[in-house]
Design a protein around this motif. Structure first.
Motif, short mmCIF file in Angstrom:
data_model
loop_
_atom_site.label_atom_id
_atom_site.label_comp_id
_atom_site.label_asym_id
_atom_site.label_seq_id
_atom_site.Cartn_x
_atom_site.Cartn_y
_atom_site.Cartn_z
N SER A 154 0.86 -1.22 -0.07
CA SER A 154 -0.11 -0.02 0.13
C SER A 154 1.13 1.26 0.01
O SER A 154 2.08 1.11 0.71
CB SER A 154 -0.94 0.65 1.07
OG SER A 154 0.11 0.56 2.22
N GLU A 201 -3.06 4.98 0.24
CA GLU A 201 -4.14 4.18 0.01
C GLU A 201 -4.68 3.62 -1.10
O GLU A 201 -5.71 3.17 -1.87
CB GLU A 201 -5.63 5.59 -0.05
CG GLU A 201 -5.22 5.77 1.69
CD GLU A 201 -6.65 7.25 1.99
OE1 GLU A 201 -7.39 7.51 1.02
OE2 GLU A 201 -6.86 8.06 2.62
N LYS A 202 -3.75 3.53 -1.72
CA LYS A 202 -3.86 2.39 -2.62
C LYS A 202 -2.97 1.52 -2.69
O LYS A 202 -1.65 0.79 -1.71
CB LYS A 202 -2.68 3.43 -4.13
CG LYS A 202 -2.88 4.93 -4.72
CD LYS A 202 -2.93 4.79 -5.96
CE LYS A 202 -3.67 6.31 -5.71
NZ LYS A 202 -3.09 6.24 -7.32
N CYS A 249 -6.03 -1.29 -6.55
CA CYS A 249 -6.96 -0.01 -6.27
C CYS A 249 -6.25 1.40 -7.57
O CYS A 249 -5.13 1.90 -6.79
CB CYS A 249 -6.46 0.44 -4.98
SG CYS A 249 -7.01 -1.27 -4.04
N SER A 279 -8.72 3.70 -6.86
CA SER A 279 -9.36 5.49 -5.03
C SER A 279 -9.53 4.03 -3.70
O SER A 279 -10.16 3.37 -4.16
CB SER A 279 -10.12 6.08 -6.03
OG SER A 279 -10.91 5.62 -6.53
N THR A 280 -9.40 4.64 -3.11
CA THR A 280 -9.95 4.31 -2.30
C THR A 280 -10.65 5.45 -0.51
O THR A 280 -10.14 6.39 -0.60
CB THR A 280 -9.05 3.91 -1.39
OG1 THR A 280 -8.41 2.59 -1.96
CG2 THR A 280 -9.42 3.35 0.35
N SER A 306 -12.19 -0.08 4.83
CA SER A 306 -12.02 0.80 3.24
C SER A 306 -12.69 0.13 2.16
O SER A 306 -12.63 -1.03 1.55
CB SER A 306 -10.01 0.63 2.97
OG SER A 306 -9.71 0.86 3.69
N SER A 352 -12.87 0.60 -2.40
CA SER A 352 -11.66 0.98 -3.76
C SER A 352 -12.59 0.59 -4.51
O SER A 352 -13.26 -0.51 -4.86
CB SER A 352 -10.83 0.07 -3.55
OG SER A 352 -9.74 0.67 -2.09
N HIS A 361 -11.86 -4.13 0.96
CA HIS A 361 -10.07 -4.78 1.03
C HIS A 361 -10.32 -5.89 0.96
O HIS A 361 -9.81 -7.38 0.22
CB HIS A 361 -9.41 -4.09 1.42
CG HIS A 361 -8.76 -2.92 0.90
ND1 HIS A 361 -7.49 -2.79 0.81
CD2 HIS A 361 -9.33 -1.61 0.28
CE1 HIS A 361 -7.51 -1.55 0.19
NE2 HIS A 361 -8.26 -0.62 0.00
#
Length: 86
Positions: A6, A9-10, A22, A24-25, A32, A34, A75
């Motif tokens: 990660s 947040e990707k 991912c 966008s999250t 979370s 995504s 996730h």
């Protein structure tokens, strides 16, 4: 073995025959969620030997339609999908 990395947040979920990236999250409560890009390759052949046909059938499980076009995925769902594809 599933590799998960990660960065701000990707995440990238990588399996032997597939990946989820991912794009966008966002946070929704404790989860979370995504939007993802995903790809997988089938193994075996629908017209080959019995073993190749079985491998081809199994490589289609779970159906990518379960990812609902890669929108609003938790996730945990992504981790499980990559694990089952492997």
């Amino acid at each position: 073995m599933i590799n998960q990395s990660s960065e701000q947040e990707k995440s990238l979920f990588i399996g032997r025959y597939c990946y989820l990236k991912c794009l966008s999250t966002t946070l929704r409560g404790n989860f979370s969620i995504s939007d993802v890009e995903y790809c997988y390759c089938s193994v075996g052949s629908p017209n080959g030997t019995e073993e190749e046909q079985i491998a081809f059938f199994i490589s289609g499980i779970p159906n990518p339609k379960l990812l609902d076009g890669g929108k609003n995925l938790c996730h945990g769902v992504m981790d499980i999908w990559v694990g089952y594809k492997d």
